[in-house]
Design a protein around this motif. Structure first.
Motif, PDB file in Angstrom:
ATOM      1  N   ARG A 257     -10.733  -1.361  -5.741  1.00 56.43           N
ATOM      2  CA  ARG A 257     -10.318  -1.498  -7.139  1.00 56.43           C
ATOM      3  C   ARG A 257     -11.552  -1.448  -8.038  1.00 56.43           C
ATOM      4  O   ARG A 257     -12.620  -1.965  -7.671  1.00 56.43           O
TER       5      ARG A 257
ATOM      6  N   TRP B  41       4.942   6.247  -4.477  1.00 57.39           N
ATOM      7  CA  TRP B  41       5.273   6.728  -5.835  1.00 57.39           C
ATOM      8  C   TRP B  41       4.887   8.188  -5.849  1.00 57.39           C
ATOM      9  O   TRP B  41       3.720   8.514  -5.615  1.00 57.39           O
TER      10      TRP B  41
ATOM     11  N   TYR C 216       6.197  13.262   2.885  1.00 52.57           N
ATOM     12  CA  TYR C 216       5.612  12.694   4.112  1.00 52.57           C
ATOM     13  C   TYR C 216       6.666  12.376   5.180  1.00 52.57           C
ATOM     14  O   TYR C 216       6.535  11.404   5.913  1.00 52.57           O
TER      15      TYR C 216
ATOM     16  N   ARG D 190       2.070   6.991   3.565  1.00 55.56           N
ATOM     17  CA  ARG D 190       2.117   8.467   3.589  1.00 55.56           C
ATOM     18  C   ARG D 190       2.482   9.012   4.972  1.00 55.56           C
ATOM     19  O   ARG D 190       2.201  10.157   5.301  1.00 55.56           O
TER      20      ARG D 190
ATOM     21  N   ARG E  31       0.870  -1.187   0.000  1.00 49.01           N
ATOM     22  CA  ARG E  31       0.000   0.000   0.000  1.00 49.01           C
ATOM     23  C   ARG E  31       0.896   1.222   0.000  1.00 49.01           C
ATOM     24  O   ARG E  31       2.009   1.199   0.515  1.00 49.01           O
ATOM     25  N   THR E  32       0.407   2.293  -0.561  1.00 50.09           N
ATOM     26  CA  THR E  32       1.144   3.557  -0.493  1.00 50.09           C
ATOM     27  C   THR E  32       1.241   3.999   0.956  1.00 50.09           C
ATOM     28  O   THR E  32       0.232   4.053   1.658  1.00 50.09           O
TER      29      THR E  32
ATOM     30  N   GLY F 166       4.426  11.534  -7.783  1.00 48.42           N
ATOM     31  CA  GLY F 166       4.362  12.318  -9.015  1.00 48.42           C
ATOM     32  C   GLY F 166       4.473  13.807  -8.740  1.00 48.42           C
ATOM     33  O   GLY F 166       4.762  14.592  -9.640  1.00 48.42           O
TER      34      GLY F 166
HETATM   35  C1  LIG Z   1       2.327   7.811 -11.376  1.00 44.62           C
HETATM   36  C2  LIG Z   1       1.882   7.885  -9.924  1.00 44.62           C
HETATM   37  C3  LIG Z   1       2.029   9.089  -9.238  1.00 44.62           C
HETATM   38  C4  LIG Z   1       1.652   9.158  -7.888  1.00 44.62           C
HETATM   39  N1  LIG Z   1       1.883  10.324  -7.214  1.00 44.62           N
HETATM   40  C5  LIG Z   1       1.566  10.400  -5.905  1.00 44.62           C
HETATM   41  C6  LIG Z   1       1.890  11.578  -5.162  1.00 44.62           C
HETATM   42  O1  LIG Z   1       2.462  12.545  -5.671  1.00 44.62           O
HETATM   43  N2  LIG Z   1       1.558  11.603  -3.844  1.00 44.62           N
HETATM   44  C7  LIG Z   1       0.944  10.547  -3.225  1.00 44.62           C
HETATM   45  O2  LIG Z   1       0.671  10.639  -2.045  1.00 44.62           O
HETATM   46  N3  LIG Z   1       0.645   9.404  -3.898  1.00 44.62           N
HETATM   47  C8  LIG Z   1       0.952   9.302  -5.211  1.00 44.62           C
HETATM   48  N4  LIG Z   1       0.712   8.129  -5.902  1.00 44.62           N
HETATM   49  C9  LIG Z   1       0.130   6.968  -5.186  1.00 44.62           C
HETATM   50  C10 LIG Z   1      -1.327   6.724  -5.567  1.00 44.62           C
HETATM   51  O3  LIG Z   1      -2.133   7.740  -5.017  1.00 44.62           O
HETATM   52  C11 LIG Z   1      -1.723   5.320  -5.024  1.00 44.62           C
HETATM   53  O4  LIG Z   1      -0.941   4.346  -5.657  1.00 44.62           O
HETATM   54  C12 LIG Z   1      -3.200   5.013  -5.271  1.00 44.62           C
HETATM   55  O5  LIG Z   1      -4.020   5.864  -4.505  1.00 44.62           O
HETATM   56  C13 LIG Z   1      -3.560   3.563  -4.925  1.00 44.62           C
HETATM   57  O6  LIG Z   1      -3.202   3.240  -3.588  1.00 44.62           O
HETATM   58  P1  LIG Z   1      -2.189   2.029  -3.248  1.00 44.62           P
HETATM   59  O7  LIG Z   1      -0.850   2.397  -3.824  1.00 44.62           O
HETATM   60  O8  LIG Z   1      -2.167   1.941  -1.760  1.00 44.62           O
HETATM   61  O9  LIG Z   1      -2.742   0.798  -3.887  1.00 44.62           O
HETATM   62  C14 LIG Z   1       1.083   8.028  -7.237  1.00 44.62           C
HETATM   63  C15 LIG Z   1       0.953   6.828  -7.942  1.00 44.62           C
HETATM   64  C16 LIG Z   1       1.364   6.748  -9.264  1.00 44.62           C
HETATM   65  C17 LIG Z   1       1.271   5.422  -9.992  1.00 44.62           C
END
Ligand SMILES: Cc1cc2nc3c(=O)[nH]c(=O)nc-3n(C[C@H](O)[C@H](O)[C@H](O)COP(=O)(O)O)c2cc1C
Length: 186
Positions: free
Chosen positions: A177, A130, A89, A15, A12-13, A132
């Motif tokens: 999803r 990730w 973060y 933060r 999971r992302t 962006g």
């Molecule tokens: C190309 C890309 C850019 C992203 N940029 C950010 C970002 O700048 N900040 C952030 O908190 N999450 C960012 N994310 C994470 C997404 O928000 C996250 O993957 C999505 O909400 C799904 O959650 P999960 O990763 O827990 O499955 C990014 C994901 C991708 C693939």
């Protein structure tokens, strides 16, 4: 479910990060996973810039937020104007991922490498995001200055960053999803 599938599904992302730096061998294992990603025509059209300097991370956070203030997007502006928002973060490590401008499919190669790094991080119980957001800085006028300052090779374009650190929070539920994203023709 085998360990690989479990790690992929449970990633999971993150933060919220602890300030403590990740171990060098963990960093190297994550980078190696990125380097072993597939790439179009085996061009390996990626370049990684590891930043572990707290002052520079704060500078990049401030500059990315400043650049985001000029983006005509309400969500981005809200983050940019939030004093409490830290683009990384509080993580102690970021890896800027840049793609070779001459590459056949540099964006795709870099995305494959990035996802490999996210999966590798999760397998080591290291949080990752990730990011962006930092791309906004590199797309701005000031981005050129930072590309030089960070020693990103001239023929590479910085796209985004992978933010890494020990998890300050454990996210257990995945964002839902979308349904109907798969069609089967058998
Ligand atoms: C190309 C890309 C850019 C992203 N940029 C950010 C970002 O700048 N900040 C952030 O908190 N999450 C960012 N994310 C994470 C997404 O928000 C996250 O993957 C999505 O909400 C799904 O959650 P999960 O990763 O827990 O499955 C990014 C994901 C991708 C693939």
């Amino acid at each position: 479910m085998n360990e690989t599938l479990k790690v992929i599904k449970e990633r999971r992302t993150t933060r919220k990060f602890k300030a403590e730096q990740i171990k060098e061998e963990e960093l190297q294992a994550i980078i190696e996973a990125g380097l072993y990603a597939p790439s179009a025509n085996n061009q390996q059209s990626w370049n990684f810039t590891v930043i572990q300097n707290a002052e520079l991370l704060e500078e990049l956070n401030i500059e990315a937020k400043a650049a985001a203030k000029n983006i005509p997007n309400e969500f981005m502006q809200k983050m940019a104007n939030n004093d409490k928002f830290n683009a990384f973060y509080g993580a102690p490590t970021i890896i800027i991922v840049s793609g070779n401008e001459e590459g056949m499919m540099s964006h795709v190669d870099c995305a494959a490498a990035s996802e490999n790094m996210l999966i590798a991080a999760e397998s080591l119980d290291i949080g990752a995001c990730w990011n962006g957001f930092i791309g906004i800085l590199f797309s701005s006028e000031k981005g050129k200055e930072y590309k030089k300052k960070l020693n990103i090779p001239e023929d590479f374009v910085p796209y985004y960053a992978i933010v890494l650190g020990y998890k300050g929070v454990r996210v257990t539920s995945a964002p839902e999803r979308k349904a109907n994203s798969v069609q089967y023709i058998r």
